[in-house]
Design a protein around this motif. Structure first.
Motif, PDB file in Angstrom:
ATOM      1  N   UNK A 820     -11.431   5.818  -8.268  1.00  0.00           N
ATOM      2  CA  UNK A 820     -10.377   5.486  -9.234  1.00  0.00           C
ATOM      3  C   UNK A 820      -9.456   4.451  -8.604  1.00  0.00           C
ATOM      4  N   UNK A 821      -9.217   3.377  -9.327  1.00  0.00           N
ATOM      5  CA  UNK A 821      -8.291   2.330  -8.886  1.00  0.00           C
ATOM      6  C   UNK A 821      -7.184   2.222  -9.923  1.00  0.00           C
ATOM      7  N   UNK A 822      -5.980   2.582  -9.530  1.00  0.00           N
ATOM      8  CA  UNK A 822      -4.831   2.539 -10.425  1.00  0.00           C
ATOM      9  C   UNK A 822      -4.146   1.182 -10.342  1.00  0.00           C
ATOM     10  N   UNK A 823      -3.355   0.906 -11.327  1.00  0.00           N
ATOM     11  CA  UNK A 823      -2.503  -0.276 -11.273  1.00  0.00           C
ATOM     12  C   UNK A 823      -1.467  -0.083 -10.169  1.00  0.00           C
ATOM     13  N   UNK A 824      -0.895  -1.183  -9.708  1.00  0.00           N
ATOM     14  CA  UNK A 824       0.002  -1.132  -8.545  1.00  0.00           C
ATOM     15  C   UNK A 824       1.192  -0.201  -8.780  1.00  0.00           C
ATOM     16  N   UNK A 825       1.888  -0.251  -9.924  1.00  0.00           N
ATOM     17  CA  UNK A 825       3.013   0.693 -10.102  1.00  0.00           C
ATOM     18  C   UNK A 825       2.574   2.144 -10.066  1.00  0.00           C
ATOM     19  N   UNK A 862      -4.553   1.367   1.778  1.00  0.00           N
ATOM     20  CA  UNK A 862      -4.458   0.965   0.376  1.00  0.00           C
ATOM     21  C   UNK A 862      -3.227   0.101   0.146  1.00  0.00           C
ATOM     22  N   UNK A 863      -2.109   0.480   0.746  1.00  0.00           N
ATOM     23  CA  UNK A 863      -0.890  -0.308   0.585  1.00  0.00           C
ATOM     24  C   UNK A 863      -1.012  -1.668   1.246  1.00  0.00           C
ATOM     25  N   UNK A 864      -1.661  -1.746   2.401  1.00  0.00           N
ATOM     26  CA  UNK A 864      -1.861  -3.039   3.052  1.00  0.00           C
ATOM     27  C   UNK A 864      -2.774  -3.931   2.223  1.00  0.00           C
ATOM     28  N   UNK A 865      -3.802  -3.348   1.611  1.00  0.00           N
ATOM     29  CA  UNK A 865      -4.671  -4.147   0.747  1.00  0.00           C
ATOM     30  C   UNK A 865      -3.908  -4.679  -0.461  1.00  0.00           C
ATOM     31  N   UNK A 866      -3.057  -3.850  -1.045  1.00  0.00           N
ATOM     32  CA  UNK A 866      -2.251  -4.313  -2.177  1.00  0.00           C
ATOM     33  C   UNK A 866      -1.257  -5.376  -1.738  1.00  0.00           C
ATOM     34  N   UNK A 867      -0.668  -5.206  -0.546  1.00  0.00           N
ATOM     35  CA  UNK A 867       0.270  -6.197  -0.039  1.00  0.00           C
ATOM     36  C   UNK A 867      -0.426  -7.529   0.230  1.00  0.00           C
ATOM     37  N   UNK A 868      -1.642  -7.456   0.728  1.00  0.00           N
ATOM     38  CA  UNK A 868      -2.403  -8.678   0.968  1.00  0.00           C
ATOM     39  C   UNK A 868      -2.694  -9.409  -0.330  1.00  0.00           C
ATOM     40  N   UNK A 892       3.886 -12.011  -4.868  1.00  0.00           N
ATOM     41  CA  UNK A 892       5.208 -11.583  -4.429  1.00  0.00           C
ATOM     42  C   UNK A 892       6.305 -12.449  -5.038  1.00  0.00           C
ATOM     43  N   UNK A 893       5.988 -13.739  -5.232  1.00  0.00           N
ATOM     44  CA  UNK A 893       6.981 -14.613  -5.848  1.00  0.00           C
ATOM     45  C   UNK A 893       7.096 -14.364  -7.344  1.00  0.00           C
ATOM     46  N   UNK A 894       5.981 -14.030  -7.961  1.00  0.00           N
ATOM     47  CA  UNK A 894       6.006 -13.772  -9.391  1.00  0.00           C
ATOM     48  C   UNK A 894       6.677 -12.445  -9.716  1.00  0.00           C
ATOM     49  N   UNK A 895       6.546 -11.455  -8.841  1.00  0.00           N
ATOM     50  CA  UNK A 895       7.141 -10.129  -9.080  1.00  0.00           C
ATOM     51  C   UNK A 895       7.774  -9.635  -7.778  1.00  0.00           C
ATOM     52  N   UNK A 896       8.912 -10.192  -7.403  1.00  0.00           N
ATOM     53  CA  UNK A 896       9.497  -9.855  -6.093  1.00  0.00           C
ATOM     54  C   UNK A 896       9.951  -8.411  -5.989  1.00  0.00           C
ATOM     55  N   UNK A 897      10.441  -7.823  -7.075  1.00  0.00           N
ATOM     56  CA  UNK A 897      10.907  -6.423  -7.006  1.00  0.00           C
ATOM     57  C   UNK A 897       9.760  -5.469  -6.700  1.00  0.00           C
ATOM     58  N   UNK A 898       8.622  -5.674  -7.356  1.00  0.00           N
ATOM     59  CA  UNK A 898       7.471  -4.812  -7.115  1.00  0.00           C
ATOM     60  C   UNK A 898       6.950  -5.006  -5.696  1.00  0.00           C
ATOM     61  N   UNK A 899       6.968  -6.238  -5.197  1.00  0.00           N
ATOM     62  CA  UNK A 899       6.490  -6.477  -3.833  1.00  0.00           C
ATOM     63  C   UNK A 899       7.411  -5.810  -2.813  1.00  0.00           C
ATOM     64  N   UNK A 900       8.735  -5.881  -3.003  1.00  0.00           N
ATOM     65  CA  UNK A 900       9.647  -5.214  -2.088  1.00  0.00           C
ATOM     66  C   UNK A 900       9.466  -3.702  -2.118  1.00  0.00           C
ATOM     67  N   UNK A 901       9.253  -3.161  -3.310  1.00  0.00           N
ATOM     68  CA  UNK A 901       9.001  -1.709  -3.409  1.00  0.00           C
ATOM     69  C   UNK A 901       7.737  -1.333  -2.660  1.00  0.00           C
ATOM     70  N   UNK A 902       6.715  -2.158  -2.780  1.00  0.00           N
ATOM     71  CA  UNK A 902       5.466  -1.909  -2.062  1.00  0.00           C
ATOM     72  C   UNK A 902       5.678  -1.969  -0.556  1.00  0.00           C
ATOM     73  N   UNK A 903       6.406  -2.973  -0.088  1.00  0.00           N
ATOM     74  CA  UNK A 903       6.620  -3.123   1.357  1.00  0.00           C
ATOM     75  C   UNK A 903       7.449  -1.976   1.921  1.00  0.00           C
TER      76      UNK A 903
END
Length: 971
Positions: A820-825, A862-868, A892-903
């Motif tokens: 199962x692969x979920x969306x990032x959020x 999984x988080x590192x793969x999403x961050x990449x 990350x530039x297109x969705x900076x809030x989601x990228x910061x939450x991921x990091x």
């Protein structure tokens, strides 16, 4: 000579006592050390002087003022309030309630060994003997009994252990087994200072002079507590006993005082005094052992003013009444009488008489030399048998050193040869059941009724045990299921109390300590029944350790039953479960017992039975369909034959197993079609079955199952032909089949035996065969629906096994791919709310260090793969030649809030991994992880943010610990 003999006997007695203090059954004064009660105290006791030397010191018993007797008694009355908790292993009940003879650990009965030899083998340390001055004066309960029957010994040991676990000190003695005159004074003192005197009465007790003395003594003190074992209080009448009235006293009655030369008046006074003790009505029969013991402990605690004990017992009983069994009892259980009798004999039956309780006939180890007495190795087997009926010697091992060996290997290596050098040509026979009492294994194919058999046995005999402990044997979950027993056993398996101040344990040591805490509780003199249902493998899936390491030693008071599809487990010859007889199978399939079928219909039922492979699960489903629907067997047979199977792959072990039962799978499809017709286009009951395939093997909460079923897409419409067929088959269904709520769908699943109810309110369970089939029928949709259900309704405290099942789908453990692969959020929410709390609780509460760390590592991947993926430039959809196009942007530039939450979430996982690594002394890895987390937080939040400061403090702590370890390890 008499003085030297008495001194030698006392020395042997003291040494034997100190050796027994290392076990849990040493929490009482056993009859092997209990003296003979005599109205005249021994006269030569004060003149004896005994000095015991150990490895670390000596303990002297002063002969002044009779202090020798008192202190020796204090040695043999152990620390009653704490030893039950600190003991390691239960003593053999025969050894603890016996006379002068003992059993050697590696051989048959032997006489009491030389005290000097015992001094060399078992050194006495000061910590193994208690000389506190208040031990002999703090005995709450004296327990007297008479007899060597195995059930009586088991019941007596259980009563004693239960009292001491609750903090009630007791002194137990079978005075008929005593041989030393010095022991009389000790029992006399124990009887005098005991607050209550419990006398266990059997049919043979009234012919025992010591039991009669105990009755008269405690009656005179008005503190007698009679406990009738396989007797009733109304059966103990003087006239009935003397005149041998009734079947009970026909053999054991008569003028019993004459058997030991007693006085008739005293004997009659003792028996006549029993009805006057009307406030105690304690009668132990085969079906109420547990209730009788708990009631006796409760009453004694109330009389002793221990109200906290009563509250603790009541609270424990409320919990066990709700959660002891996984499923309710099957009121329609059919057959299996022989199998139930075999299990009872293996677990409770005697091997060769009452005096050899808990001894086992096992093949000797293959690496050991054959045991021969007076025979040359070259002498043939035939010549040995000709010599006055001599037979081959069978090695006998006690329950203190049980080892299950492969009988076939032992048979090959120990096979005798003739003088000509030719091998013995007799045809090898299959080995008989060579395992001992206390452990049994039931083997059979899936769906044949192993779980039903074990459940029926547990319900029939649960009163013989303090508790039935049911453990799912699936390899991925068995260790967690085993550690879940902590709530019933009231032990702590967490990692917090496992850390020593002087040294930090490794992960493996933490896990072993948690298992040993549970195992230690199961090796007391309290009987438990452990049921390991559906054991998949002999090794744990996580660390490949043997499952045998989880179980208590064989031969103790705790019994073990294992059900498995494996041909053999731990070299135990299993009880192979066969099919039901023709009559029993017909009774199970007929549905309504009042229906009378014609010969043609009975032939159709027999045809269904043969095509199903006589699988009990299929027979039960057929019986349910015939009971619920107005359809005859011949029409049902025709419907099953015409039902097409889904287009699925049959590869792998599971596929081959399913392919052998194609007719059973067609029967499943008939049930699903009935559900589809009854539920309408959404087929809610069928979707519940599809969603269940990806949950853990344990019972599933209906709320989770309902949410997952709602997430599965609608099924494609059936063809018009099958619509007509199913409509004609279900035309007589009542209107309640129309789905109005989830309760209706659950009820339908239960009525058709597709699911079974659980004792836990709001939980249902599905058979492995059904889950195995529907898992291949709807793989992607059902797995995604299951993960979404856990994501929205999951709770770490309630459904840990189902959360682990979701993690298996999300992260792909072992060789399994990510399903199962979920969306990032959704993935971030799953890691934060499900995976991290699950790992932390598994680590801290259950000491499951390696699985928790592996889960966090996979979360990091999984988080590192999403961050990449976020920092990779997005794919261009216009050509570079357009001048209006700006620089290429990243996710990350297109969705900076989601990228910061991921990091930041990645940093949280790294910090948690670092802190947990400290618990396992992995300082280098912890230092590397916390530095990565610190870099992420300082880059996003700044150096002064509280998260960055917290990570910096953790790094400082790790640095100090790492420096300390390096300094201590340097030469």
């Amino acid at each position: 000579m008499a003085h030297e003999e008495n001194t030698s006997r006392l020395r042997s007695l003291a040494i034997t006592t100190s050796r027994n203090f290392s076990s849990s059954s040493s929490a009482f004064f056993s009859a092997s050390q209990s003296p003979f009660f005599s109205p005249t105290p021994p006269t030569d006791t004060a003149s004896n002087f005994l000095q015991l030397q150990g490895q670390h010191g000596s303990i002297s018993l002063s002969p002044k003022s009779g202090c020798s007797t008192l202190r020796l008694a204090q040695q043999q009355c152990v620390e009653l309030n704490t030893r039950g908790i600190l003991s390691d292993m239960p003593t053999n009940p025969l050894a603890s309630i016996s006379g002068e003879t003992q059993k050697d650990e590696n051989n048959d009965f032997v006489q009491e060994e030389n005290p000097k030899r015992l001094d060399r083998r078992i050194p006495i340390t000061p910590s193994s003997v208690s000389l506190s001055s208040n031990r002999i004066s703090s005995c709450d309960v004296f327990i007297g009994f008479f007899g060597r029957k195995s059930p009586l010994l088991r019941f007596t040991n259980w009563l004693q252990a239960e009292l001491e676990i609750q903090g009630i000190s007791c002194f137990i003695s079978d005075r008929s087994r005593c041989r030393s005159s010095h022991k009389h004074g000790l029992v006399e003192r124990a009887m005098n200072i005991s607050t209550f005197g419990v006398v266990i009465l059997t049919r043979k007790s009234f012919s025992n002079p010591y039991t009669i003395e105990e009755l008269r003594f405690f009656l005179s003190k008005k503190n007698l507590v009679p406990m009738y074992f396989d007797l009733g209080s109304g059966d103990c009448l003087v006239r009935d006993i003397v005149e041998k009235r009734g079947e009970l006293w026909e053999k054991h009655g008569g003028e019993l005082w004459s058997l030991y030369g007693g006085i008739e008046k005293e004997w009659r006074e003792a028996i006549d005094g029993l009805p006057r003790v009307d406030e105690w009505k304690l009668e132990a029969h085969d079906g109420n052992w547990r209730d009788c013991i708990l009631r006796s402990v409760t009453l004694l605690a109330l009389r002793l003013g221990r109200r906290s004990v009563v509250e603790r017992i009541n609270k424990w009983r409320e919990k066990t009444d709700k959660e002891e069994f996984p499923f309710p009892r099957n009121e329609n259980f059919i057959g299996r009488k022989k199998e139930l009798s075999d299990l009872e004999f293996v677990l409770f039956g005697d091997v060769s008489g009452d005096s050899e309780r808990d001894y086992f006939e096992l093949k000797a180890r293959p690496r050991r030399k054959s045991v021969t007495i007076g025979w040359n190795k070259r002498v043939s087997l035939d010549e040995r048998r000709k010599h006055k009926g001599k037979e081959a010697l069978v090695w006998r091992e006690s329950d203190k050193e049980i080892e299950i060996q492969n009988p076939e290997v032992a048979h090959v290596e120990n096979q005798p040869k003739s003088k000509t050098g030719q091998k013995f040509t007799r045809k090898r026979r299959s080995s008989k059941i060579l395992y001992g009492k206390g452990v049994a294994c039931v083997s059979g194919e899936s769906g044949i009724g192993k779980t039903e058999l074990l459940l029926e046995f547990a319900y029939r005999h649960h009163q013989r045990y303090k508790l039935v402990l049911w453990i799912g044997g699936e390899s991925r979950y068995i260790r967690q299921n085993y550690l879940n027993l902590w709530s019933f056993l009231e032990v702590d398996v967490g990692i917090e109390n496992g850390i020593e101040k002087s040294r930090i344990r490794s992960f493996e040591e933490h896990e072993d300590a948690a298992v040993s805490h549970v195992r230690k509780e199961l090796m007391r003199n309290i009987p438990f029944l452990i049921v390991v249902d559906n054991l998949e493998s002999e090794k744990d899936w996580w660390d490949r350790k043997p499952v045998m390491d989880l179980l208590p030693r064989f031969g103790g008071e705790t019994h073990i039953i294992i059900s498995t599809r494996l041909p053999r487990v731990m070299n135990i010859e299993p009880l192979r479960l066969s099919y039901l007889s023709g009559v029993e199978a017909m009774q199970l399939m007929q549905g309504n017992p009042t229906d009378q079928h014609s010969i043609a219909e009975i032939d159709a039922l027999r045809m269904i039975e043969e095509k199903l492979g006589r699988i009990t699960l299929g027979l039960a489903i057929v019986g349910s369909i015939l009971s619920e629907l107005p359809i005859n067997p011949s029409r049902l047979l025709d419907t099953i034959k015409r039902m097409p199977l889904q287009d699925i792959t049959w590869s792998g072990h599971e596929g081959n197993s399913l392919k052998r039962h194609s007719f059973l799978l067609q029967l499943f499809e008939v049930c699903f079609s009935i559900f589809d017709h009854a539920d309408g286009p959404r087929s809610f009951a069928t979707h519940m079955v599809l969603a269940s395939s990806w949950f853990a093997p344990s019972p599933i909460p209906v709320s989770l199952l309902t949410f997952a079923a709602q997430k599965i897409p609608k099924k494609h419409h059936s063809t018009q032909c099958w619509k007509k067929l199913i409509h004609s088959l279900t035309c007589g269904c009542p209107s309640s089949y129309v789905r109005k709520s989830e309760a209706e769908a659950v009820s339908m699943l239960l009525r058709f035996n597709i699911a079974r109810s659980s004792v836990r309110q709001g939980f249902i369970h599905f058979h492995d065969l059904i889950k195995m089939y529907v898992r291949r029928r709807a793989m992607v949709e059902a797995s995604e629906a299951m993960v979404h259900a856990v994501l929205n309704c999951g709770s770490v405290w309630d459904h840990m096994d189902h959360l682990w099942a979701a993690c298996f789908l999300m992260f792909g453990f072992g060789t399994d791919p990510i399903a199962v692969e979920l969306k990032v959020p959704d993935m971030l929410y799953f890691v934060e709310k499900v995976a991290m709390p699950l790992a932390y609780r598994s680590f801290t509460t259950f000491s499951r260090c390696e699985p928790a760390m592996e889960l966090l590592r996979r979360c990091t991947d999984v988080l590192e793969a999403a961050d990449q993926a976020f920092v990779t430039p997005v794919e261009k959809w216009l050509d570079k030649s357009f001048c209006c196009m700006g620089p290429v942007q990243t996710g990350a530039q297109l969705n900076p809030c989601l990228w910061q939450e991921l990091a930041l979430l990645r940093a949280n996982v790294l910090e948690l991994r670092a802190k947990l690594m400290l618990r396992g002394a992995q300082f280098d890895i912890a230092d590397d992880l916390i530095r990565k987390a610190l870099f992420i937080r300082s880059s996003i939040c700044g150096d002064d943010h509280k998260l960055t400061v917290s990570a910096r403090e953790t790094l400082s702590k790790i640095t100090r610990l790492l420096a300390t370890v390096q300094i201590s390890s340097s030469p």
